[in-house]
Design an enzyme around this catalytic site. Structure first.
Site, PDB file in Angstrom:
ATOM      1  N   PRO A  99       1.446  -0.907  -0.452  1.00 37.28           N
ATOM      2  CG  PRO A  99      -0.853  -1.699   1.633  1.00 37.28           C
ATOM      3  CD  PRO A  99       0.492  -2.245   1.272  1.00 37.28           C
ATOM      4  CB  ALA A 100       1.040   4.290  -1.904  1.00 35.70           C
ATOM      5  CB  SER A 101      -0.574   4.598   3.376  1.00 30.26           C
ATOM      6  OG  SER A 101      -1.340   3.464   3.778  1.00 30.26           O
ATOM      7  CB  CYS A 102       3.195   0.796   3.687  1.00 32.54           C
ATOM      8  SG  CYS A 102       1.586  -0.441   4.325  1.00 32.54           S
ATOM      9  CB  VAL A 103       6.847   4.001   5.657  1.00 35.54           C
ATOM     10  CG1 VAL A 103       8.648   4.790   5.293  1.00 35.54           C
ATOM     11  CG2 VAL A 103       6.504   5.158   5.897  1.00 35.54           C
TER      12      VAL A 103
END
Length: 103
Positions: A99-103
């Site tokens: 997911p894009a929200s995961c670093v």
């Protein structure tokens, strides 16, 4: 992209180990990936994993908050199921892109 054998099946994975093709996923692959990160999957885990897969197939952006409001588990429960990184590891085990929200 790299080729990796997971649960006896050769699959393409990203540099970080996420499946490149979510259609190559199955429950045996999920169990082996989970084992690699120290998680033993239960029915509740699979409810979350299937929810993530459904939302990804529908093109929806994923977030911890969205999973927490899914009715499957709350945010605290999600952290108990996937303690080392709830969305990061649940996505990896679910065979979906990071997911894009995961670093």
């Amino acid at each position: 992209m790299a080729l990796k054998t997971i649960a006896g099946t050769q699959v393409n994975v990203s540099e970080e180990g996420y499946l490149e093709n979510m259609n190559e996923w199955n429950e045996d692959i999920a169990k082996e990936i989970a084992s690699e990160v120290g998680i033993e999957l239960t029915d509740k885990h699979f409810e979350v994993l299937n929810y993530l897969r459904e939302k990804t197939e529908a093109g929806e952006a994923l977030s911890i908050r969205k999973v927490g409001k899914s009715g499957i588990t709350d945010i605290k429960g999600l952290y108990k199921l996937f303690p080392k990184g709830p969305l990061k590891f649940s996505a990896k085990i679910a065979g979906i892109p990071k997911p894009a929200s995961c670093v």
